[in-house]
Design an enzyme around this catalytic site. Structure first.
Site, mmCIF file in Angstrom:
data_model
loop_
_atom_site.group_PDB
_atom_site.id
_atom_site.type_symbol
_atom_site.label_atom_id
_atom_site.label_comp_id
_atom_site.label_asym_id
_atom_site.label_seq_id
_atom_site.Cartn_x
_atom_site.Cartn_y
_atom_site.Cartn_z
ATOM 1 N N ARG A 43 -11.510 -26.362 -1.586
ATOM 2 C CA ARG A 43 -12.147 -27.539 -2.179
ATOM 3 C C ARG A 43 -12.792 -27.118 -3.493
ATOM 4 O O ARG A 43 -13.330 -26.012 -3.598
ATOM 5 C CB ARG A 43 -13.232 -28.105 -1.251
ATOM 6 N N GLU B 53 -12.651 -34.458 -8.868
ATOM 7 C CA GLU B 53 -11.221 -34.775 -8.906
ATOM 8 C C GLU B 53 -11.083 -36.257 -9.251
ATOM 9 O O GLU B 53 -11.715 -37.073 -8.575
ATOM 10 C CB GLU B 53 -10.565 -34.468 -7.560
ATOM 11 N N HIS C 232 -4.518 -31.135 -6.823
ATOM 12 C CA HIS C 232 -4.729 -31.174 -5.365
ATOM 13 C C HIS C 232 -3.425 -31.498 -4.615
ATOM 14 O O HIS C 232 -3.280 -32.570 -4.029
ATOM 15 C CB HIS C 232 -5.835 -32.185 -5.001
#
Ligand code: DGY
Length: 325
Positions: free
Chosen positions: A235, A264, A283
């Site tokens: 993460r 993000e 991601h």
């Protein structure tokens, strides 16, 4: 009996969606962009089941806005840092996630990024497309070797172990740091300082929790080898991006490859984007067709079980069941 109400916050793959539709008539957010906070609250109000993605923040405020009839929150992800799990537990709401089915895809992504950063694949592609390739040269775009190098894995859960398994095939020595995780795939447990001191590659596989926020900070980076490559598929919040920028800019470490960022999407103002020795992708750890199908199926199974009052097949807060049994 009234029909349970469900909100699904995006169009998920058919494998999962069809399972939900076999049983229920869900309300589905059909846009590509996630619902805003206000839209999320408005559409979820009064539902019995919420199936959300990692882009939605499911906190106590949302749970209270939804109402006391809420029976289940199913996240289509293995990570649940977008959900306030203690708040769900306090309200007796089981939270589901999707472990196991994305292990291989995410480990593949970590390895792909590691290889790409070590062998400067992205930089070389840009170099060629910019018309800079004039001849083969003995010192053109030299990178780092895998065979005989040391890989340090931070967090030795399912994905960390799958990375160790792949490293065996590349003749790497593997160290890991992860409290209480037994050795597997020839990897050797060590303390964090040893891992950072000895590793040529460091791959991060810890969940984002208050105690892992900015685990990779200036001090962590200063303990890495100057030739080392850092990979983060966990993460974004696990890494202090400002500290990473300085470490890369000053060649304190060789390169980094990030599958995840904070926030993000990453702002186009981020100085990390200027760096040739930093690969960043949006991601994509679990982004294979089969993996996303399976994630949708597990998320749907959790949702349906919760709505029926059954135990979720994959529940991150099983203590909710102890309270009622
Ligand atoms: C997860 O499931 O937590 C992944 O980050 C999604 O790719």
């Amino acid at each position: 009996m009234t029909r349970p109400k469900i909100f699904i916050t995006r169009i998920i793959p058919d494998l999962g969606l069809n399972l939900v539709k076999e049983h229920y008539l869900p309300d589905i957010w059909t846009h590509d962009l996630p619902p805003s906070r206000d839209e999320l609250i408005a559409r979820s109000r009064g539902v019995d089941g919420l199936l959300c993605l990692l882009t939605e923040k499911a906190d106590g405020e949302l749970m209270d806005a939804i109402g006391p009839q809420l029976k289940v929150i199913s996240n289509m992800a293995v990570g649940v840092d977008n959900i306030d799990v203690p708040a769900a537990t306090a309200r007796g709401i089981p939270v589901g996630n999707t472990p196991g089915v994305l292990t291989d895809a995410t480990a593949d992504q970590a390895f792909a990024l590691m290889l790409s950063a070590a062998r400067r694949i992205v930089e070389a592609d840009r170099f060629l497309k910019a018309g800079k390739w004039v001849t083969w040269h003995p010192s053109l775009l030299l990178g780092a070797d895998f065979a005989g190098s040391t890989l340090g894995i931070v967090g030795f859960g399912r994905i960390g172990q799958a990375v160790a398994k792949r490293a065996q095939g590349f003749d790497m020595r593997v160290l890991y740091h992860s409290p209480n995780a037994p050795p597997a795939y020839g990897a050797q447990p060590v303390d964090m300082d040893t891992l950072l001191r000895e590793s040529d590659f460091v791959s991060v596989h810890v969940p984002l929790k208050p105690e892992t926020k900015h685990l990779v900070n200036a001090e962590f980076l200063s303990k890495m080898k100057p030739n080392a490559v850092l990979v983060n598929t966990a993460r974004g919040g696990v890494l202090d991006q400002n500290a990473l920028y300085h470490a890369l800019k000053s060649n304190q470490i060789f390169a980094a490859a990030l599958d995840v960022t904070d926030p993000e999407p990453l702002s186009l103002d981020s100085p990390l984007l200027e760096l040739e020795n930093c690969i960043i992708v949006p991601h994509l750890g679990s982004a294979s067709k089969k993996t996303r199908d399976m994630m949708s199926l597990l998320a749907a199974q959790n949702l349906v079980a919760g709505l029926k009052g059954e135990r979720l097949p994959n529940c991150v807060n099983p203590e909710v069941y102890k309270a009622s049994s």
